[in-house]
Design a protein around this motif. Structure first.
Motif, PDB file in Angstrom:
ATOM      1  N   MET A  75       0.860  -1.185   0.000  1.00 30.55           N
ATOM      2  CA  MET A  75       0.000   0.000   0.000  1.00 30.55           C
ATOM      3  C   MET A  75       0.898   1.237   0.000  1.00 30.55           C
ATOM      4  O   MET A  75       1.719   1.418   0.912  1.00 30.55           O
ATOM      5  CB  MET A  75      -0.895  -0.009   1.249  1.00 30.55           C
ATOM      6  N   ASN A  76       0.762   2.070  -0.999  1.00 30.20           N
ATOM      7  CA  ASN A  76       1.562   3.287  -1.081  1.00 30.20           C
ATOM      8  C   ASN A  76       1.033   4.313  -0.084  1.00 30.20           C
ATOM      9  O   ASN A  76      -0.137   4.659  -0.096  1.00 30.20           O
ATOM     10  CB  ASN A  76       1.509   3.843  -2.501  1.00 30.20           C
ATOM     11  N   VAL A  77       1.899   4.799   0.824  1.00 25.31           N
ATOM     12  CA  VAL A  77       1.471   5.759   1.843  1.00 25.31           C
ATOM     13  C   VAL A  77       2.005   7.157   1.586  1.00 25.31           C
ATOM     14  O   VAL A  77       1.434   8.138   2.061  1.00 25.31           O
ATOM     15  CB  VAL A  77       1.861   5.288   3.254  1.00 25.31           C
ATOM     16  N   THR A  78       3.084   7.265   0.854  1.00 22.87           N
ATOM     17  CA  THR A  78       3.582   8.544   0.366  1.00 22.87           C
ATOM     18  C   THR A  78       4.555   8.226  -0.755  1.00 22.87           C
ATOM     19  O   THR A  78       4.890   7.062  -0.991  1.00 22.87           O
ATOM     20  CB  THR A  78       4.266   9.355   1.486  1.00 22.87           C
ATOM     21  N   GLU A  79       4.990   9.225  -1.489  1.00 24.26           N
ATOM     22  CA  GLU A  79       5.811   8.965  -2.668  1.00 24.26           C
ATOM     23  C   GLU A  79       7.065   8.164  -2.310  1.00 24.26           C
ATOM     24  O   GLU A  79       7.870   8.574  -1.474  1.00 24.26           O
ATOM     25  CB  GLU A  79       6.227  10.273  -3.334  1.00 24.26           C
ATOM     26  N   GLY A  80       7.185   6.990  -2.896  1.00 22.78           N
ATOM     27  CA  GLY A  80       8.376   6.165  -2.704  1.00 22.78           C
ATOM     28  C   GLY A  80       8.404   5.370  -1.422  1.00 22.78           C
ATOM     29  O   GLY A  80       9.434   4.766  -1.097  1.00 22.78           O
ATOM     30  N   ILE A  81       7.292   5.288  -0.674  1.00 24.15           N
ATOM     31  CA  ILE A  81       7.248   4.516   0.574  1.00 24.15           C
ATOM     32  C   ILE A  81       5.962   3.689   0.596  1.00 24.15           C
ATOM     33  O   ILE A  81       4.876   4.222   0.338  1.00 24.15           O
ATOM     34  CB  ILE A  81       7.317   5.419   1.820  1.00 24.15           C
ATOM     35  N   TRP A  82       6.103   2.399   0.924  1.00 21.91           N
ATOM     36  CA  TRP A  82       4.960   1.490   0.953  1.00 21.91           C
ATOM     37  C   TRP A  82       4.950   0.713   2.261  1.00 21.91           C
ATOM     38  O   TRP A  82       6.005   0.301   2.772  1.00 21.91           O
ATOM     39  CB  TRP A  82       5.032   0.472  -0.196  1.00 21.91           C
ATOM     40  N   LEU A  83       3.774   0.507   2.805  1.00 19.39           N
ATOM     41  CA  LEU A  83       3.562  -0.497   3.835  1.00 19.39           C
ATOM     42  C   LEU A  83       3.165  -1.782   3.127  1.00 19.39           C
ATOM     43  O   LEU A  83       2.457  -1.747   2.119  1.00 19.39           O
ATOM     44  CB  LEU A  83       2.464  -0.065   4.798  1.00 19.39           C
ATOM     45  N   ALA A  84       3.604  -2.911   3.659  1.00 18.58           N
ATOM     46  CA  ALA A  84       3.366  -4.162   2.934  1.00 18.58           C
ATOM     47  C   ALA A  84       3.337  -5.341   3.896  1.00 18.58           C
ATOM     48  O   ALA A  84       3.786  -5.241   5.051  1.00 18.58           O
ATOM     49  CB  ALA A  84       4.471  -4.375   1.892  1.00 18.58           C
ATOM     50  N   VAL A  85       2.783  -6.453   3.422  1.00 14.44           N
ATOM     51  CA  VAL A  85       2.952  -7.747   4.078  1.00 14.44           C
ATOM     52  C   VAL A  85       3.544  -8.689   3.034  1.00 14.44           C
ATOM     53  O   VAL A  85       3.186  -8.621   1.848  1.00 14.44           O
ATOM     54  CB  VAL A  85       1.625  -8.297   4.652  1.00 14.44           C
ATOM     55  N   ASP A  86       4.469  -9.533   3.478  1.00 14.13           N
ATOM     56  CA  ASP A  86       5.140 -10.408   2.513  1.00 14.13           C
ATOM     57  C   ASP A  86       4.418 -11.746   2.409  1.00 14.13           C
ATOM     58  O   ASP A  86       3.335 -11.931   2.984  1.00 14.13           O
ATOM     59  CB  ASP A  86       6.620 -10.577   2.882  1.00 14.13           C
ATOM     60  N   ASP A  87       5.026 -12.680   1.691  1.00 14.63           N
ATOM     61  CA  ASP A  87       4.376 -13.972   1.473  1.00 14.63           C
ATOM     62  C   ASP A  87       4.277 -14.803   2.745  1.00 14.63           C
ATOM     63  O   ASP A  87       3.552 -15.794   2.786  1.00 14.63           O
ATOM     64  CB  ASP A  87       5.121 -14.756   0.386  1.00 14.63           C
ATOM     65  N   GLY A  88       4.995 -14.379   3.819  1.00 19.30           N
ATOM     66  CA  GLY A  88       4.871 -15.032   5.113  1.00 19.30           C
ATOM     67  C   GLY A  88       3.987 -14.252   6.069  1.00 19.30           C
ATOM     68  O   GLY A  88       3.982 -14.537   7.269  1.00 19.30           O
ATOM     69  N   ASP A  89       3.242 -13.270   5.549  1.00 18.41           N
ATOM     70  CA  ASP A  89       2.314 -12.455   6.321  1.00 18.41           C
ATOM     71  C   ASP A  89       3.021 -11.562   7.332  1.00 18.41           C
ATOM     72  O   ASP A  89       2.426 -11.119   8.312  1.00 18.41           O
ATOM     73  CB  ASP A  89       1.279 -13.335   7.047  1.00 18.41           C
ATOM     74  N   ARG A  90       4.288 -11.269   7.095  1.00 20.72           N
ATOM     75  CA  ARG A  90       5.046 -10.440   8.020  1.00 20.72           C
ATOM     76  C   ARG A  90       4.918  -8.961   7.649  1.00 20.72           C
ATOM     77  O   ARG A  90       4.953  -8.605   6.467  1.00 20.72           O
ATOM     78  CB  ARG A  90       6.521 -10.858   8.012  1.00 20.72           C
ATOM     79  N   ALA A  91       4.786  -8.117   8.664  1.00 21.77           N
ATOM     80  CA  ALA A  91       4.732  -6.676   8.441  1.00 21.77           C
ATOM     81  C   ALA A  91       6.037  -6.206   7.815  1.00 21.77           C
ATOM     82  O   ALA A  91       7.127  -6.584   8.262  1.00 21.77           O
ATOM     83  CB  ALA A  91       4.484  -5.957   9.760  1.00 21.77           C
ATOM     84  N   SER A  92       5.910  -5.367   6.774  1.00 19.51           N
ATOM     85  CA  SER A  92       7.087  -4.918   6.032  1.00 19.51           C
ATOM     86  C   SER A  92       6.957  -3.447   5.687  1.00 19.51           C
ATOM     87  O   SER A  92       5.861  -2.886   5.655  1.00 19.51           O
ATOM     88  CB  SER A  92       7.253  -5.736   4.741  1.00 19.51           C
ATOM     89  N   LEU A  93       8.099  -2.849   5.428  1.00 23.50           N
ATOM     90  CA  LEU A  93       8.179  -1.446   5.014  1.00 23.50           C
ATOM     91  C   LEU A  93       9.119  -1.374   3.827  1.00 23.50           C
ATOM     92  O   LEU A  93      10.242  -1.896   3.872  1.00 23.50           O
ATOM     93  CB  LEU A  93       8.704  -0.596   6.175  1.00 23.50           C
ATOM     94  N   LEU A  94       8.673  -0.755   2.735  1.00 21.32           N
ATOM     95  CA  LEU A  94       9.459  -0.648   1.504  1.00 21.32           C
ATOM     96  C   LEU A  94       9.731   0.816   1.217  1.00 21.32           C
ATOM     97  O   LEU A  94       8.827   1.656   1.311  1.00 21.32           O
ATOM     98  CB  LEU A  94       8.712  -1.259   0.319  1.00 21.32           C
ATOM     99  N   LEU A  95      10.966   1.139   0.860  1.00 23.59           N
ATOM    100  CA  LEU A  95      11.338   2.506   0.502  1.00 23.59           C
ATOM    101  C   LEU A  95      12.168   2.491  -0.769  1.00 23.59           C
ATOM    102  O   LEU A  95      13.123   1.705  -0.889  1.00 23.59           O
ATOM    103  CB  LEU A  95      12.158   3.172   1.608  1.00 23.59           C
ATOM    104  N   GLU A  96      11.812   3.345  -1.708  1.00 19.42           N
ATOM    105  CA  GLU A  96      12.616   3.488  -2.912  1.00 19.42           C
ATOM    106  C   GLU A  96      13.847   4.320  -2.582  1.00 19.42           C
ATOM    107  O   GLU A  96      13.737   5.407  -2.002  1.00 19.42           O
ATOM    108  CB  GLU A  96      11.808   4.137  -4.025  1.00 19.42           C
ATOM    109  N   VAL A  97      15.026   3.795  -2.912  1.00 20.05           N
ATOM    110  CA  VAL A  97      16.292   4.467  -2.623  1.00 20.05           C
ATOM    111  C   VAL A  97      17.098   4.537  -3.915  1.00 20.05           C
ATOM    112  O   VAL A  97      16.781   3.854  -4.896  1.00 20.05           O
ATOM    113  CB  VAL A  97      17.081   3.717  -1.514  1.00 20.05           C
TER     114      VAL A  97
END
Length: 326
Positions: free
Chosen positions: A26-48
């Motif tokens: 789920m995109n929360v602001t430009e270049g940053i996403w909240l996510a869950v992975d294939d193991g249902d773990r909470a994740s944070l993604l950032l474009e760098v």
């Protein structure tokens, strides 16, 4: 706007399970996403930026990665810094961290984002321990009073952080040990019968002639509408020491030693009904080593002599009821 914790719940409510190695994001602001992975773990993604190095989370349960992959919601490749949580007991702490990442990095250019993320991880490294630990209400209001004094009463907050014993950080008699004076902070719930503080031992209010001692008395009550939380006071202190990373690091370490974790949902909102500064000197009402000729009887350690102090009896020693301390 929903926080990270609520958004991770929404992502999990989605029946679509991500493929191996991928995310529901789920995109929360430009270049940053909240996510869950294939193991249902909470994740944070950032474009760098391309060529960025993998960050060090300073915690084994918060795992980092750096991947060239398809940017969520697009068909283009990018470099993503990925953080995921291996221990769900810390998800509330991770959510508080993710919310701060979004707030702090929202306007940070992509080229500076990896360094900014590492800086936040360095500050938060103290809080990835003791998942089941929590402050009792008495411990919480005690910390509240000390943070209130740091945030509002001391003109030099950096010196205050250095002199703050932090309770559990190391065992001392005073809450603040400063070069010119000491401060003992006492916080209690407001009661119709008046404000009473518990004094522990004969040394706690035993001032020396060459080193002044002040008593900061604070009384609070629950206030869900207009109250302030321990976390908000901690953030107020951090705002005052902005630009001083060493002091911020020291402050966070002392906070963590008290059992503090930056999860605002767990803290009570409190209103300050009373805050007064007294100078402990002369015939100030107290028990000290000199109060008992010859000392306590054998078998009664001086630091086990505890008593209640009624603040109504301390008016003659009032310095001020208005911060800051002068």
């Amino acid at each position: 706007m929903n926080g990270a914790l609520e958004n991770w719940r929404r992502l999990r409510d989605n029946d679509k399970t991500p493929e191996t190695g991928l995310f529901n994001a789920m995109n929360v602001t430009e270049g940053i996403w909240l996510a869950v992975d294939d193991g249902d773990r909470a994740s944070l993604l950032l474009e760098v930026p391309e060529g960025a190095t993998r960050v060090d989370t300073r915690a084994r349960l918060l795992r980092p990665d750096l991947q060239e992959m398809e940017v969520p919601g697009t068909e283009t490749l990018g470099t993503l810094a990925i953080l995921w949580l291996d221990d769900p007991r810390f998800e509330e702490v991770f959510a508080a961290f993710a919310d701060e990442v979004v707030q702090e990095l929202d306007s940070t250019p992509i080229n500076d984002r990896n360094d900014a993320l590492q800086h936040l991880l360095d500050i938060w490294r103290y809080f990835w321990t003791n998942p089941d630990g929590s402050l009792s209400f008495e411990e919480e209001i005690g910390l509240f009073g000390e943070l209130l004094f740091l945030a509002d009463w001391l003109p030099d907050v950096a010196t205050g952080v250095q002199g703050w014993t932090g309770g559990g950080f190391r065992s001392t008699t005073r809450d603040f040990q400063l070069q010119a004076f000491d401060i003992e902070v006492k916080t209690a719930r407001s009661l119709p019968t008046g404000i009473t503080h518990r004094i522990h031992g004969l040394s706690q209010l035993d001032a020396s002639a060459d080193h002044p001692l002040f008593l900061f008395s604070c009384a609070v009550s629950l206030d869900d509408e207009g109250g302030v939380t321990v976390r908000e006071l901690a953030e107020r202190v951090l705002e005052r020491i902005n630009g001083d990373p060493e002091t911020a690091d020291l402050f966070n370490g002392k906070l963590a030693s008290r059992g503090y974790r930056p999860d605002s949902e767990k803290f009570q909102a409190l209103s300050v009904d009373h805050q007064r500064l007294f100078r402990v000197e002369g015939s100030f009402p107290r028990l000290a080593r000199g109060s008992i000729p010859g000392g306590p009887p054998v078998g009664i350690p001086p630091e086990q002599v505890n008593y209640n102090l009624e603040i109504a009896a301390c008016g003659d020693w009032l310095v001020t009821d208005t911060p800051p301390m002068r």
